[in-house]
Write a protein that holds these residues in place. Sequence first.
Motif, PDB file in Angstrom:
ATOM      1  N   ALA B 210       0.831  -1.204   0.000  1.00 14.91           N
ATOM      2  CA  ALA B 210       0.000   0.000   0.000  1.00 14.91           C
ATOM      3  C   ALA B 210       0.864   1.252   0.000  1.00 14.91           C
ATOM      4  N   LYS B 211       1.956   1.207   0.793  1.00 20.17           N
ATOM      5  CA  LYS B 211       2.845   2.366   0.849  1.00 20.17           C
ATOM      6  C   LYS B 211       3.492   2.600  -0.502  1.00 20.17           C
ATOM      7  N   MET B 212       3.885   1.508  -1.172  1.00 20.65           N
ATOM      8  CA  MET B 212       4.486   1.626  -2.502  1.00 20.65           C
ATOM      9  C   MET B 212       3.530   2.305  -3.462  1.00 20.65           C
ATOM     10  N   ASP B 213       2.231   1.995  -3.292  1.00 21.08           N
ATOM     11  CA  ASP B 213       1.230   2.624  -4.157  1.00 21.08           C
ATOM     12  C   ASP B 213       0.924   4.043  -3.722  1.00 21.08           C
ATOM     13  N   GLY B 214       1.621   4.512  -2.713  1.00 20.96           N
ATOM     14  CA  GLY B 214       1.446   5.894  -2.282  1.00 20.96           C
ATOM     15  C   GLY B 214       0.256   6.130  -1.377  1.00 20.96           C
ATOM     16  N   ALA B 215      -0.217   5.055  -0.706  1.00 22.31           N
ATOM     17  CA  ALA B 215      -1.364   5.234   0.183  1.00 22.31           C
ATOM     18  C   ALA B 215      -0.927   5.976   1.448  1.00 22.31           C
ATOM     19  N   ASN B 216      -1.715   6.963   1.863  1.00 23.30           N
ATOM     20  CA  ASN B 216      -1.410   7.627   3.133  1.00 23.30           C
ATOM     21  C   ASN B 216      -1.968   6.787   4.285  1.00 23.30           C
ATOM     22  N   ARG B 217      -1.778   7.279   5.513  1.00 19.82           N
ATOM     23  CA  ARG B 217      -2.114   6.438   6.648  1.00 19.82           C
ATOM     24  C   ARG B 217      -3.617   6.143   6.737  1.00 19.82           C
ATOM     25  N   TRP B 218      -4.431   7.139   6.412  1.00 11.24           N
ATOM     26  CA  TRP B 218      -5.878   6.922   6.431  1.00 11.24           C
ATOM     27  C   TRP B 218      -6.282   5.876   5.404  1.00 11.24           C
ATOM     28  N   GLN B 219      -5.650   5.971   4.209  1.00  6.68           N
ATOM     29  CA  GLN B 219      -5.973   4.996   3.163  1.00  6.68           C
ATOM     30  C   GLN B 219      -5.506   3.593   3.562  1.00  6.68           C
ATOM     31  N   GLN B 220      -4.344   3.528   4.232  1.00  7.96           N
ATOM     32  CA  GLN B 220      -3.886   2.224   4.712  1.00  7.96           C
ATOM     33  C   GLN B 220      -4.878   1.643   5.712  1.00  7.96           C
ATOM     34  N   PHE B 221      -5.372   2.523   6.598  1.00 12.05           N
ATOM     35  CA  PHE B 221      -6.328   2.074   7.612  1.00 12.05           C
ATOM     36  C   PHE B 221      -7.610   1.551   6.946  1.00 12.05           C
ATOM     37  N   ARG B 222      -8.104   2.340   5.972  1.00 14.37           N
ATOM     38  CA  ARG B 222      -9.365   1.972   5.342  1.00 14.37           C
ATOM     39  C   ARG B 222      -9.254   0.724   4.471  1.00 14.37           C
ATOM     40  N   ASN B 223      -8.129   0.614   3.750  1.00 14.55           N
ATOM     41  CA  ASN B 223      -8.058  -0.434   2.734  1.00 14.55           C
ATOM     42  C   ASN B 223      -7.279  -1.672   3.156  1.00 14.55           C
ATOM     43  N   VAL B 224      -6.484  -1.549   4.213  1.00 16.56           N
ATOM     44  CA  VAL B 224      -5.752  -2.739   4.674  1.00 16.56           C
ATOM     45  C   VAL B 224      -6.220  -3.169   6.065  1.00 16.56           C
ATOM     46  N   THR B 225      -6.175  -2.232   7.021  1.00 21.11           N
ATOM     47  CA  THR B 225      -6.470  -2.613   8.402  1.00 21.11           C
ATOM     48  C   THR B 225      -7.928  -3.051   8.574  1.00 21.11           C
ATOM     49  N   LEU B 226      -8.861  -2.190   8.155  1.00 23.88           N
ATOM     50  CA  LEU B 226     -10.274  -2.513   8.377  1.00 23.88           C
ATOM     51  C   LEU B 226     -10.685  -3.835   7.738  1.00 23.88           C
ATOM     52  N   PRO B 227     -10.378  -4.062   6.448  1.00 22.76           N
ATOM     53  CA  PRO B 227     -10.741  -5.368   5.878  1.00 22.76           C
ATOM     54  C   PRO B 227     -10.035  -6.518   6.586  1.00 22.76           C
ATOM     55  N   GLY B 228      -8.814  -6.268   7.059  1.00 25.85           N
ATOM     56  CA  GLY B 228      -8.039  -7.328   7.702  1.00 25.85           C
ATOM     57  C   GLY B 228      -8.641  -7.813   9.007  1.00 25.85           C
ATOM     58  N   ILE B 229      -9.277  -6.902   9.751  1.00 28.92           N
ATOM     59  CA  ILE B 229      -9.824  -7.336  11.045  1.00 28.92           C
ATOM     60  C   ILE B 229     -11.350  -7.363  11.021  1.00 28.92           C
ATOM     61  N   ARG B 230     -11.932  -7.358   9.833  1.00 23.36           N
ATOM     62  CA  ARG B 230     -13.386  -7.306   9.763  1.00 23.36           C
ATOM     63  C   ARG B 230     -14.091  -8.406  10.545  1.00 23.36           C
ATOM     64  N   PRO B 231     -13.623  -9.656  10.468  1.00 26.34           N
ATOM     65  CA  PRO B 231     -14.336 -10.683  11.249  1.00 26.34           C
ATOM     66  C   PRO B 231     -14.391 -10.345  12.736  1.00 26.34           C
ATOM     67  N   THR B 232     -13.278  -9.852  13.284  1.00 26.56           N
ATOM     68  CA  THR B 232     -13.257  -9.495  14.706  1.00 26.56           C
ATOM     69  C   THR B 232     -14.221  -8.354  14.998  1.00 26.56           C
ATOM     70  N   ILE B 233     -14.209  -7.325  14.128  1.00 26.81           N
ATOM     71  CA  ILE B 233     -15.107  -6.187  14.349  1.00 26.81           C
ATOM     72  C   ILE B 233     -16.564  -6.654  14.331  1.00 26.81           C
ATOM     73  N   LEU B 234     -16.914  -7.448  13.330  1.00 24.69           N
ATOM     74  CA  LEU B 234     -18.309  -7.878  13.207  1.00 24.69           C
ATOM     75  C   LEU B 234     -18.726  -8.746  14.382  1.00 24.69           C
ATOM     76  N   PHE B 235     -17.822  -9.622  14.796  1.00 18.91           N
ATOM     77  CA  PHE B 235     -18.147 -10.475  15.936  1.00 18.91           C
ATOM     78  C   PHE B 235     -18.385  -9.631  17.186  1.00 18.91           C
ATOM     79  N   MET B 236     -17.529  -8.628  17.395  1.00 23.17           N
ATOM     80  CA  MET B 236     -17.682  -7.798  18.580  1.00 23.17           C
ATOM     81  C   MET B 236     -18.927  -6.911  18.492  1.00 23.17           C
ATOM     82  N   LEU B 237     -19.284  -6.473  17.283  1.00 14.46           N
ATOM     83  CA  LEU B 237     -20.531  -5.705  17.124  1.00 14.46           C
ATOM     84  C   LEU B 237     -21.722  -6.580  17.511  1.00 14.46           C
ATOM     85  N   LEU B 238     -21.702  -7.818  17.036  1.00 11.90           N
ATOM     86  CA  LEU B 238     -22.797  -8.740  17.354  1.00 11.90           C
ATOM     87  C   LEU B 238     -22.873  -8.984  18.862  1.00 11.90           C
ATOM     88  N   MET B 239     -21.720  -9.279  19.476  1.00 11.56           N
ATOM     89  CA  MET B 239     -21.724  -9.555  20.908  1.00 11.56           C
ATOM     90  C   MET B 239     -22.157  -8.317  21.704  1.00 11.56           C
TER      91      MET B 239
END
Lengths: 278, 311
Positions: B210-239
């Motif tokens: 992502a950094k090579m593609d010039g993504a800034n930190r917000w873009q890294q968060f949106r496009n790498v971090t959030l999709p990466g931990i989505r199962p955990t987020i959804l599970f915790m939202l449900l619980m």
Amino acid sequence: MIHRLFGQRENLAPNYIILGLLCAFAVIPILILGFNSLKSNLELGENSIGFPRQFQWSNYPDAWEQGGFAVTMTNSVIFVVGTVTGVVVLGGMAAYALARLNPRGSNLYMIYMLSLSTIPFWLYAVPLFILWKNLSLLNTRFGLIIIYIALNSPFAIFLLRSFLVKFPPDFEDAARVDGATEMQVLTKVVMPIMWPGLLTVALVVALGVWGEFQIALIFMQEDEKMPLTTSYFNFMRRFSRDWSLTAAGAIMMILPVLIIFMGLQRRFVEGLTQGGLK
Amino acid sequence: MTANPSIQDTSSRRTSFLGKGMEVRRGLLAWALIIPITLVHLVVVVGPGISGLYYALTDWSGIGKAEFIGLGNFVELFTEDLNFRAAFRHNLFWMAFFLTVPMIMALSAASLLAQIRRGAMVIRSMFYLPYVLPSIVSAFTWSMLLNPSLGIGAALDKIGIKGLDHPWLGDFRTALASIAFADNWHWWGFLSILFLTAMQSIPVDLYDAAKMDGANRWQQFRNVTLPGIRPTILFMLLMTAIWSFLSFDYVWILTQGGPSGASELVSSHLYKQAFLRFEAGYAAAIGLTVSLMAGCIVGGFTILRRRGWEI
């Protein structure tokens, strides 16, 4: 080369500023609680959140005396030890059986356990209260411990089972070839393997029972058998104007937790992140 | 080996015979080990859970005979009981609060924490600390800090920051939000450690790419971090959605539903009906209603997932 061209060092200062503020938010209330536990009531009136100007250590023995901590702390220790023993022994046995002996229907049993642990407490709280009353288990230590064991064991079984599944059963098979009975296999071979998992379970369960409030409020209404939490609730309301006393009581309640937390941080964090999903 | 097939034959038959006997014995042993804890469960959870379904249809004080009244409790609950209606509205607020505030705090904290090395362990423990305290202690601490004449507000007032010395827990407009705030204080840090653990399993390569593609930190968060931990987020939202219906400690310790019902939750309403007014049948009906709501959330979640929603 590429790194030098594109990967300019990220500036981490904003991270530390925001994280620092969040740390302050998490820790400062606990510090203020500690400060207030050492002030006189007079000082609290004018200096309600700052560092104490004069240490009044006598708040601690006073709170210990007036809050009946000698009795309630003993009660809490009994509840913790009883529950941990029950969960570790009964839950450990079941986890071993499910992970190793593969009885028929063990998958179905796990599903049953999973759905069981999602049943809301309030669905069965009232009938359980009536049942306990009819069985004369209400206001007894044994009755409360049984409830705690039931509510804590699904998580223990999940954790211990997944812990055991990670180890190949070779050692146990070797012991069986050498003529060990199943009981010997369990006590001599499986126990040492399971030990770290059991410790994690014990820690999480102990923490949960030490701080448990709502079940104790319902099922233990006799003053001399109450755990710390509910008896402190009464203490806090009785001395609602005397914060130095109540703050000292609160610190005495969390001191054992803090000491264990400092000592066993890693296991705590691991165990609770798994346990939090129970 | 091949020279003497008969020996091999008997030995293999012998093991399989022995194996079968062993298998039965091991099966029996297995159930002998499982049964004790199962009995404890049946007595504490399953049995009372099932009888709760029946008591919900009765008028019963908890002593003597329960009088069967069909859906009478539910009719009363939904048409007459204004306190329940208010409590239910408060629970919806409670759920909305816990689905957003702690989630946002925990996600920001975890993603900021994941980027640093120095001091990360210390910060982690500090975030974690409030979670290990008993609810009674955190609730007491906040009742102290939110006090209008002796709390943080009063201290700030002295140094010239006016307006925060408000009776947060005593005013019916702010009581519920203040309790949610105190409850969240002990919860968000734990949630952030859960998210951090999930984030640490995202491959570093993805961030490098992502950094090579010039993504800034917000873009890294949106496009790498959030999709990466989505199962955990959804599970915790449900619980969180389920747990929000069960929440009791903080409300009971801080206000007991007051002032004049302004912070009543379904659970504290149930507690009062059952253990202060001895309306066991009615309380069982409230418990069943709450459980059905929690069940509906799980059901809705499962259906959406079956329909192919990527949650």
